[in-house]
Design a protein around this motif. Sequence first.
Motif, PDB file in Angstrom:
ATOM      1  N   LEU A  83       0.849  -1.193   0.000  1.00  0.00           N
ATOM      2  CA  LEU A  83       0.000   0.000   0.000  1.00  0.00           C
ATOM      3  C   LEU A  83       0.887   1.246   0.000  1.00  0.00           C
ATOM      4  CD1 LEU A  83      -2.790  -1.160   2.502  1.00  0.00           C
ATOM      5  CD2 LEU A  83      -3.049  -0.786   0.045  1.00  0.00           C
ATOM      6  N   PRO A  84       0.378   2.402  -0.449  1.00  0.00           N
ATOM      7  CA  PRO A  84       1.235   3.566  -0.714  1.00  0.00           C
ATOM      8  C   PRO A  84       1.299   4.593   0.410  1.00  0.00           C
ATOM      9  CG  PRO A  84      -0.926   4.008  -1.605  1.00  0.00           C
ATOM     10  CD  PRO A  84      -1.010   2.641  -0.940  1.00  0.00           C
ATOM     11  N   TRP A  85       0.806   4.266   1.591  1.00  0.00           N
ATOM     12  CA  TRP A  85       0.555   5.339   2.559  1.00  0.00           C
ATOM     13  C   TRP A  85       1.812   5.917   3.188  1.00  0.00           C
ATOM     14  CZ3 TRP A  85      -3.535   6.558   0.561  1.00  0.00           C
ATOM     15  CH2 TRP A  85      -4.526   5.640   0.220  1.00  0.00           C
ATOM     16  N   VAL A  86       2.896   5.177   3.241  1.00  0.00           N
ATOM     17  CA  VAL A  86       4.159   5.775   3.704  1.00  0.00           C
ATOM     18  C   VAL A  86       4.590   6.871   2.735  1.00  0.00           C
ATOM     19  CG1 VAL A  86       6.625   5.366   4.035  1.00  0.00           C
ATOM     20  CG2 VAL A  86       4.953   3.760   4.992  1.00  0.00           C
ATOM     21  N   ARG A  87       4.514   6.570   1.460  1.00  0.00           N
ATOM     22  CA  ARG A  87       4.905   7.548   0.438  1.00  0.00           C
ATOM     23  C   ARG A  87       3.988   8.778   0.458  1.00  0.00           C
ATOM     24  NH1 ARG A  87       3.088   7.814  -5.027  1.00  0.00           N
ATOM     25  NH2 ARG A  87       2.061   5.781  -4.759  1.00  0.00           N
ATOM     26  N   LEU A  88       2.692   8.557   0.486  1.00  0.00           N
ATOM     27  CA  LEU A  88       1.758   9.674   0.365  1.00  0.00           C
ATOM     28  C   LEU A  88       1.668  10.500   1.644  1.00  0.00           C
ATOM     29  CD1 LEU A  88      -1.038   7.953  -1.743  1.00  0.00           C
ATOM     30  CD2 LEU A  88       0.838   9.414  -2.521  1.00  0.00           C
ATOM     31  N   HIS A  89       1.640   9.847   2.797  1.00  0.00           N
ATOM     32  CA  HIS A  89       1.669  10.617   4.047  1.00  0.00           C
ATOM     33  C   HIS A  89       3.043  11.271   4.244  1.00  0.00           C
ATOM     34  CE1 HIS A  89      -2.220  10.064   5.943  1.00  0.00           C
ATOM     35  NE2 HIS A  89      -2.216   8.794   5.580  1.00  0.00           N
ATOM     36  N   GLY A  90       4.074  10.644   3.684  1.00  0.00           N
ATOM     37  CA  GLY A  90       5.390  11.265   3.761  1.00  0.00           C
ATOM     38  C   GLY A  90       5.422  12.588   3.027  1.00  0.00           C
ATOM     39  N   VAL A  91       4.837  12.601   1.824  1.00  0.00           N
ATOM     40  CA  VAL A  91       4.787  13.824   1.026  1.00  0.00           C
ATOM     41  C   VAL A  91       3.929  14.883   1.704  1.00  0.00           C
ATOM     42  CG1 VAL A  91       3.915  14.774  -1.146  1.00  0.00           C
ATOM     43  CG2 VAL A  91       5.241  12.668  -1.161  1.00  0.00           C
ATOM     44  N   LYS A  92       2.855  14.448   2.327  1.00  0.00           N
ATOM     45  CA  LYS A  92       1.925  15.410   2.934  1.00  0.00           C
ATOM     46  C   LYS A  92       2.295  15.688   4.397  1.00  0.00           C
ATOM     47  CE  LYS A  92      -2.510  14.242   3.619  1.00  0.00           C
ATOM     48  NZ  LYS A  92      -2.814  14.486   5.046  1.00  0.00           N
ATOM     49  N   ASP A  93       2.081  14.744   5.272  1.00  0.00           N
ATOM     50  CA  ASP A  93       2.131  15.021   6.709  1.00  0.00           C
ATOM     51  C   ASP A  93       3.537  15.002   7.310  1.00  0.00           C
ATOM     52  OD1 ASP A  93      -0.856  15.039   7.111  1.00  0.00           O
ATOM     53  OD2 ASP A  93      -0.564  13.060   6.245  1.00  0.00           O
ATOM     54  N   LEU A  97       5.945  13.233  -9.921  1.00  0.00           N
ATOM     55  CA  LEU A  97       6.614  12.141  -9.221  1.00  0.00           C
ATOM     56  C   LEU A  97       8.020  12.523  -8.778  1.00  0.00           C
ATOM     57  CD1 LEU A  97       5.421   9.052 -11.307  1.00  0.00           C
ATOM     58  CD2 LEU A  97       4.550   9.907  -9.122  1.00  0.00           C
ATOM     59  N   GLN A  98       8.713  13.331  -9.571  1.00  0.00           N
ATOM     60  CA  GLN A  98      10.035  13.786  -9.154  1.00  0.00           C
ATOM     61  C   GLN A  98       9.928  14.727  -7.957  1.00  0.00           C
ATOM     62  OE1 GLN A  98      13.150  12.734 -10.211  1.00  0.00           O
ATOM     63  NE2 GLN A  98      13.702  13.897  -8.361  1.00  0.00           N
ATOM     64  N   GLU A  99       8.948  15.633  -7.981  1.00  0.00           N
ATOM     65  CA  GLU A  99       8.724  16.515  -6.839  1.00  0.00           C
ATOM     66  C   GLU A  99       8.371  15.706  -5.596  1.00  0.00           C
ATOM     67  OE1 GLU A  99       8.467  20.497  -6.571  1.00  0.00           O
ATOM     68  OE2 GLU A  99      10.187  19.483  -7.464  1.00  0.00           O
ATOM     69  N   GLN A 100       7.605  14.655  -5.796  1.00  0.00           N
ATOM     70  CA  GLN A 100       7.251  13.775  -4.684  1.00  0.00           C
ATOM     71  C   GLN A 100       8.518  13.180  -4.056  1.00  0.00           C
ATOM     72  OE1 GLN A 100       5.092   9.731  -5.123  1.00  0.00           O
ATOM     73  NE2 GLN A 100       3.440  11.247  -5.034  1.00  0.00           N
ATOM     74  N   ARG A 101       9.397  12.722  -4.899  1.00  0.00           N
ATOM     75  CA  ARG A 101      10.648  12.143  -4.402  1.00  0.00           C
ATOM     76  C   ARG A 101      11.505  13.201  -3.713  1.00  0.00           C
ATOM     77  NH1 ARG A 101      13.191   7.440  -5.235  1.00  0.00           N
ATOM     78  NH2 ARG A 101      15.445   7.382  -5.014  1.00  0.00           N
ATOM     79  N   ASN A 102      11.525  14.409  -4.264  1.00  0.00           N
ATOM     80  CA  ASN A 102      12.301  15.491  -3.650  1.00  0.00           C
ATOM     81  C   ASN A 102      11.802  15.803  -2.237  1.00  0.00           C
ATOM     82  OD1 ASN A 102      13.713  15.677  -6.053  1.00  0.00           O
ATOM     83  ND2 ASN A 102      12.574  17.464  -6.803  1.00  0.00           N
ATOM     84  N   VAL A 106      11.982   2.800   8.065  1.00  0.00           N
ATOM     85  CA  VAL A 106      12.545   1.774   7.190  1.00  0.00           C
ATOM     86  C   VAL A 106      11.929   1.867   5.796  1.00  0.00           C
ATOM     87  CG1 VAL A 106      12.606  -0.712   6.755  1.00  0.00           C
ATOM     88  CG2 VAL A 106      13.159   0.163   9.023  1.00  0.00           C
ATOM     89  N   GLN A 107      10.625   2.027   5.731  1.00  0.00           N
ATOM     90  CA  GLN A 107       9.945   2.079   4.439  1.00  0.00           C
ATOM     91  C   GLN A 107      10.208   3.396   3.714  1.00  0.00           C
ATOM     92  OE1 GLN A 107       5.827  -0.074   4.709  1.00  0.00           O
ATOM     93  NE2 GLN A 107       6.252   0.789   6.730  1.00  0.00           N
ATOM     94  N   LEU A 108      10.277   4.478   4.455  1.00  0.00           N
ATOM     95  CA  LEU A 108      10.589   5.769   3.854  1.00  0.00           C
ATOM     96  C   LEU A 108      11.968   5.727   3.200  1.00  0.00           C
ATOM     97  CD1 LEU A 108       9.858   8.764   3.436  1.00  0.00           C
ATOM     98  CD2 LEU A 108      10.829   9.230   5.681  1.00  0.00           C
ATOM     99  N   ILE A 109      12.931   5.166   3.906  1.00  0.00           N
ATOM    100  CA  ILE A 109      14.287   5.060   3.367  1.00  0.00           C
ATOM    101  C   ILE A 109      14.320   4.102   2.177  1.00  0.00           C
ATOM    102  CG2 ILE A 109      16.613   4.221   3.915  1.00  0.00           C
ATOM    103  CD1 ILE A 109      16.180   5.393   6.745  1.00  0.00           C
ATOM    104  N   ALA A 110      13.488   3.056   2.213  1.00  0.00           N
ATOM    105  CA  ALA A 110      13.445   2.105   1.089  1.00  0.00           C
ATOM    106  C   ALA A 110      12.982   2.793  -0.193  1.00  0.00           C
ATOM    107  CB  ALA A 110      12.522   0.938   1.419  1.00  0.00           C
ATOM    108  N   TYR A 111      12.018   3.702  -0.085  1.00  0.00           N
ATOM    109  CA  TYR A 111      11.585   4.454  -1.267  1.00  0.00           C
ATOM    110  C   TYR A 111      12.741   5.271  -1.843  1.00  0.00           C
ATOM    111  CZ  TYR A 111       6.505   3.659  -1.099  1.00  0.00           C
ATOM    112  OH  TYR A 111       5.243   3.110  -1.162  1.00  0.00           O
TER     113      TYR A 111
END
Length: 737
Positions: free
Chosen positions: A26-36, A182-187, A62-67
């Motif tokens: 599921l994508p919630w680490v990525r999406l909450h990372g970008v937002k919250d 997606l690049q901004e998301q990664r940034n 761990v998951q944030l770093i994996a992304y």
Amino acid sequence: MTIPLSIIWHQHQPFYRDLVSGEMVLPWVRLHGVKDYYGMARLISECPEMRCTINVVPSLLVQLIAYLEQNGSDPFLRRTLINADALSAEDAIFILDHFFMAQWDRMVRIYPRYAELLEMRRFGRATARAATAFYKVQDFRDLQVWFNLAWFHPVSFEESQGLRDLRKKGRDFTEGDKAFVLQEQRNVLAKVIPLHKELAARGQIELTTTPFYHPILPLLCDMRSCQVAMPNNPLPSGHVALLEDAETHVRKAVEYHRQVFGTPPQGMWPAEGSVSPDVVPIFARNGIRWIATDEEILAHSLGTKLRSGMGRIEHAELLYRPWQLESQGAKLTCCFRDHHLSDLIGFQYQSWDGDAAATDFLAQVQASAKDSPAGAETLASVILDGENCWEHYPEQGVAFLRGLYRRLEKTHGGITPVRVSDFLQEHPPTRKVEKLFSGSWINHDFYIWVGHSEDRRAWEYVYRTREDLVAATRARGDAAAQDPAITQAWEELYVAEGSDWYWWYGDDHTSGDDDTFDYIFRTHLINVYKFIGQMPPFFLSLPVRGGARAGRFSGPIASLQINVDGRCTNYFEWLAAGRYRADKEGGVMTAAGASMVEQIYFGYDAAALCLRIDIRDIASSDDPSKPERPVGSRIVRQLSVHFPELKQSFALEPLATGHRLLDGKWAPSAAASIEVAWDELVEMRIPFAALGVKEGQDLAFYVEVDAMGRASERYPRAWPLQLTVPSPNVREQEWMV
């Protein structure tokens, strides 16, 4: 004297990563990372004198770093990367089923194009497969972009001209636009950990941790601890004490926190505020100086009620101070959160003006902890999830948080924000809890994680898998410690011990994606056998979930014939109505204390919306034997029905002898045509003509209750109830059927 205020934001996501495939399910680490996780820290950085604590769960890190470092992915990201004109039929179905997974009112409908795409989807009227016919290639591309764009925090839009340009463009996105998002998301994701390090180095935040995979530590130590609060609760078959596993979760969390942030944590938020005497020495042995949990744990530990029946603080001198815990020769400090103040942020201020909410919150802190009830040791603690409530606020709560932080910088109302460790350094506790009560921050028990047969079945899966893993480890003898497969197998088991899987079992919470969580849980246990080279046992192919589950609400199934008299006239009167139960509301956060509304029945007759609202009895005294119990109109100042899409509302003020208020564009005869009765329960009949809605139109609404001594409460909290306006001859049609 000033009032020291400790705010602790708990940042957590389940461990979605499959350690065999490496993908996040599921994508919630990525999406909450970008937002919250970025936005929350960024708002703190704007106020140099602001002080608070951010608790970051290791499994999230761990998951944030994996992304970032391992090219991590998830099924949502993979489908976003595919060119819109190359989507397979199954990809298109996945997108239409999943790319509206955001708070519709605050994150979807505020953008015209995203709202248009949502309307095209026809949820409840068409399957995703059928809905693919409504979308062209450009629609899919716009949806790919909007699902990701909507999850950026407002501060990222403030910082990025490119994001602002795309938001303004709104539609007809290109593949290049999608690549930019997606690049901004990664940034943004890449800034999260450095920003937290910077804030900690500046002394603005204290960084704390949680046992590694967010387990309910007391249940690992001794499953029988659940029977302290629930004496008759059954125990899982084959339960054993997993003290070694509990110690491992804490030790690994401290080590990983030091690895990521450079210094070991001094504080720890136990998962779900779960404590017992067994956990105190484990924390202490691993260098933890303080922990925190809920006020109800303190009340039951001391055997004293801290609040009156109406929720007023009666023993501020006990709640607003740190306490010393002692168990098995170990010592630890514990802070107890004010769950009313915490719930104001988590559940009540979502519909307020941000500045007004910040002012009200600080006024409530001041009123609760006035005159420094514990002297120099006075400390008010507010603790809640740091990501889940903001999507229900306008602009992700930016106005509220900026208003709150700027006021706290100026010691507004004599309130000073503090980091917990700084405060304890100057004011170590002088009072001791003699025997710590075993429970969590939700109803002071462990019901959510072991109270259902599904929970216990999940624990039995864990115990049976662990037995096989222990046997495989012993069979390898001394070589097991250096065997990476054995290490990975144990890691998978520790993941399955996390609290998140059990949260979604049983009938008290539903995510809308419960089967996926069940699948992830069993996948981690199946992976144990893959790593040790054995065939997974058959029982792991059987879902833990079984039987019927309560959804968010049931819809009406036929027209009603009600007598608007404030009483349940007969068994059949509301039998065909839809039903919402406040205690069955899903979500990852749970409010403390009983809700004002028990349940809402809703339906229709040929010409009107029919509503029944059951108000809960609230005792007026701590002595339940006293006959005086204010019910309904005696304590409710205002009961409102809001129609957000119509921008209309109807309010009733029982204390003002039934005064009615209409807001919005109602038909001229609306006030006279609305029928209301309030006796044992509340019944309403609101004509469709008064609302100005027509046959076939979807009608969404929610109920709000403002009562004496309580903050305003919305039902449901985060989404509306909904029905379709029937035909005027609906009864004839039903009779023919």
